[in-house]
Design a protein around this motif. Structure first.
Motif, PDB file in Angstrom:
ATOM      1  N   SER A  55      66.851  20.120  37.638  1.00 21.96           N
ATOM      2  CA  SER A  55      68.002  19.719  36.826  1.00 21.96           C
ATOM      3  C   SER A  55      68.254  20.720  35.708  1.00 21.96           C
ATOM      4  N   ILE A  56      69.419  20.569  35.097  1.00 22.07           N
ATOM      5  CA  ILE A  56      69.777  21.336  33.915  1.00 22.07           C
ATOM      6  C   ILE A  56      70.360  20.369  32.897  1.00 22.07           C
ATOM      7  N   THR A  57      70.077  20.611  31.621  1.00 21.93           N
ATOM      8  CA  THR A  57      70.514  19.705  30.562  1.00 21.93           C
ATOM      9  C   THR A  57      71.365  20.454  29.550  1.00 21.93           C
ATOM     10  N   PHE A  58      72.445  19.801  29.125  1.00 20.25           N
ATOM     11  CA  PHE A  58      73.345  20.353  28.119  1.00 20.25           C
ATOM     12  C   PHE A  58      73.478  19.369  26.959  1.00 20.25           C
ATOM     13  N   LEU A  59      73.634  19.897  25.756  1.00 20.53           N
ATOM     14  CA  LEU A  59      74.103  19.104  24.624  1.00 20.53           C
ATOM     15  C   LEU A  59      75.530  19.538  24.334  1.00 20.53           C
ATOM     16  N   TYR A  60      76.405  18.587  24.070  1.00 13.94           N
ATOM     17  CA  TYR A  60      77.774  18.943  23.704  1.00 13.94           C
ATOM     18  C   TYR A  60      78.275  17.980  22.635  1.00 13.94           C
ATOM     19  N   LYS A  61      79.225  18.458  21.862  1.00 15.77           N
ATOM     20  CA  LYS A  61      79.822  17.655  20.800  1.00 15.77           C
ATOM     21  C   LYS A  61      81.273  17.362  21.156  1.00 15.77           C
ATOM     22  N   VAL A  62      81.703  16.136  20.947  1.00 20.81           N
ATOM     23  CA  VAL A  62      83.079  15.753  21.253  1.00 20.81           C
ATOM     24  C   VAL A  62      83.998  16.293  20.159  1.00 20.81           C
ATOM     25  N   VAL A  63      84.802  17.297  20.521  1.00 14.28           N
ATOM     26  CA  VAL A  63      85.701  17.927  19.548  1.00 14.28           C
ATOM     27  C   VAL A  63      87.125  18.056  20.076  1.00 14.28           C
ATOM     28  N   GLY A  64      87.356  17.752  21.341  1.00 14.77           N
ATOM     29  CA  GLY A  64      88.687  17.904  21.920  1.00 14.77           C
ATOM     30  C   GLY A  64      88.797  17.142  23.224  1.00 14.77           C
ATOM     31  N   GLU A  65      89.887  17.384  23.955  1.00  7.18           N
ATOM     32  CA  GLU A  65      90.166  16.619  25.163  1.00  7.18           C
ATOM     33  C   GLU A  65      89.103  16.821  26.234  1.00  7.18           C
ATOM     34  N   GLY A  66      88.650  18.066  26.423  1.00  8.10           N
ATOM     35  CA  GLY A  66      87.670  18.332  27.466  1.00  8.10           C
ATOM     36  C   GLY A  66      86.350  17.622  27.232  1.00  8.10           C
ATOM     37  N   THR A  67      85.797  17.762  26.032  1.00  7.59           N
ATOM     38  CA  THR A  67      84.521  17.107  25.735  1.00  7.59           C
ATOM     39  C   THR A  67      84.675  15.590  25.651  1.00  7.59           C
ATOM     40  N   LYS A  68      85.877  15.116  25.338  1.00  9.00           N
ATOM     41  CA  LYS A  68      86.116  13.670  25.357  1.00  9.00           C
ATOM     42  C   LYS A  68      86.014  13.141  26.789  1.00  9.00           C
ATOM     43  N   ILE A  69      86.525  13.921  27.740  1.00  5.80           N
ATOM     44  CA  ILE A  69      86.396  13.544  29.153  1.00  5.80           C
ATOM     45  C   ILE A  69      84.930  13.547  29.561  1.00  5.80           C
ATOM     46  N   PHE A  70      84.184  14.570  29.132  1.00  8.13           N
ATOM     47  CA  PHE A  70      82.745  14.611  29.427  1.00  8.13           C
ATOM     48  C   PHE A  70      82.055  13.334  28.946  1.00  8.13           C
ATOM     49  N   SER A  71      82.417  12.876  27.751  1.00 10.95           N
ATOM     50  CA  SER A  71      81.726  11.735  27.143  1.00 10.95           C
ATOM     51  C   SER A  71      81.934  10.441  27.924  1.00 10.95           C
ATOM     52  N   ARG A  72      82.973  10.391  28.759  1.00 12.29           N
ATOM     53  CA  ARG A  72      83.253   9.181  29.537  1.00 12.29           C
ATOM     54  C   ARG A  72      82.595   9.201  30.916  1.00 12.29           C
ATOM     55  N   LEU A  73      81.942  10.306  31.262  1.00  7.72           N
ATOM     56  CA  LEU A  73      81.279  10.404  32.558  1.00  7.72           C
ATOM     57  C   LEU A  73      80.002   9.569  32.572  1.00  7.72           C
ATOM     58  N   THR A  74      79.659   9.064  33.747  1.00  5.11           N
ATOM     59  CA  THR A  74      78.474   8.220  33.896  1.00  5.11           C
ATOM     60  C   THR A  74      77.599   8.755  35.026  1.00  5.11           C
ATOM     61  N   PRO A  75      76.318   8.352  35.057  1.00  3.54           N
ATOM     62  CA  PRO A  75      75.445   8.798  36.147  1.00  3.54           C
ATOM     63  C   PRO A  75      76.062   8.521  37.513  1.00  3.54           C
ATOM     64  N   GLY A  76      76.008   9.535  38.377  1.00 12.30           N
ATOM     65  CA  GLY A  76      76.618   9.436  39.693  1.00 12.30           C
ATOM     66  C   GLY A  76      77.948  10.147  39.788  1.00 12.30           C
ATOM     67  N   ASP A  77      78.600  10.391  38.641  1.00  7.62           N
ATOM     68  CA  ASP A  77      79.858  11.134  38.647  1.00  7.62           C
ATOM     69  C   ASP A  77      79.600  12.603  38.961  1.00  7.62           C
TER      70      ASP A  77
END
Length: 234
Positions: A55-77
């Motif tokens: 696996s690979i792990t990322f940390l990201y901060k919600v600052v715009g539309e793209g990272t907001k979409i990331f924040s709504r993803l769930t396991p299996g997506d």
């Protein structure tokens, strides 16, 4: 496309995302992430926080539309990853400090795993996060929260090398402090900085992420994002 196996809120508007698969990457490199078809137009550059054989792990901060979409993803997506890109931190020997501010702490965890016995100085806006995790791989961990600047809690003359990532004003302040201390005390501390310039393509074609250096303009995504601090014109 790869499957997400974790996407957890960890505080300070930051999330930890783990993606299943076999990946390559070195400390300080990044991937371009995308979880949409047409909008937003561009993928998002996210540095490698951790990597193992599965696996690979990322940390990201919600600052715009793209990272907001990331924040709504769930396991299996599913998520699309391209990379790794960029030139990362060099592995150095001697006494090493890691200095991170905000989301700039993200790539320093993998650095700490690769450079044993380093000390970490981590700055946060409201609350420290992932401290237990960094304590597992660092010799010492110190934090600065709120109005205390992380650059104020480090004695730079104690280190041969300082590897840093964070807001540009923080890294400039750190470089100014190192230069002043080196001149006054005759030390020779060197700094590697990871720039957080905006990127578009991730491959050096679009020139959006151009930065100024002593050797002329450089592409942050291709020539960096890690540079020797004395080469960067802040």
């Amino acid at each position: 496309m790869y499957k997400i196996i974790e996407n957890t809120y960890i505080g300070e508007d930051m999330y930890q995302m783990k993606v299943q698969g076999e990946f390559k990457g070195r400390m300080g490199q990044f991937y371009m992430l995308r979880a949409w078809d047409n909008y937003p137009t561009l993928s998002r550059p996210i540095s490698i926080h951790d990597i193992d054989e599965n696996s690979i792990t990322f940390l990201y901060k919600v600052v715009g539309e793209g990272t907001k979409i990331f924040s709504r993803l769930t396991p299996g997506d599913n998520i699309k990853l391209e990379g790794p890109y960029g030139n990362g931190y060099q592995k150095v020997e001697g006494k090493v400090a890691l200095v991170g501010g905000g989301i700039g702490v993200a790539p320093l965890y993998l650095v700490a795993k690769n450079i044993p016995n380093s000390d970490s100085y981590l700055g946060f806006r409201n609350e420290p996060i992932l401290i237990d995790k960094y304590e597992e791989v660092c010799n010492n961990v110190k934090t600065a929260v709120g109005s205390t600047f992380v650059t104020d809690i480090i004695n730079t003359e104690e280190y041969d090398y300082i590897l840093t990532c964070g807001p540009t004003p923080m890294m400039k302040a750190l470089m100014d402090k190192v230069k002043k201390t080196n001149a006054e005390k005759g030390t020779n501390t060197r700094v590697m900085v990871s720039l957080e310039n905006r990127m578009a393509c991730g491959m050096g074609a679009c020139l959006v992420c151009t930065c100024k250096t002593q050797g002329g303009n450089k592409k942050t995504c291709k020539d960096g994002p890690v540079f020797w601090g004395e080469d960067v014109i802040f």
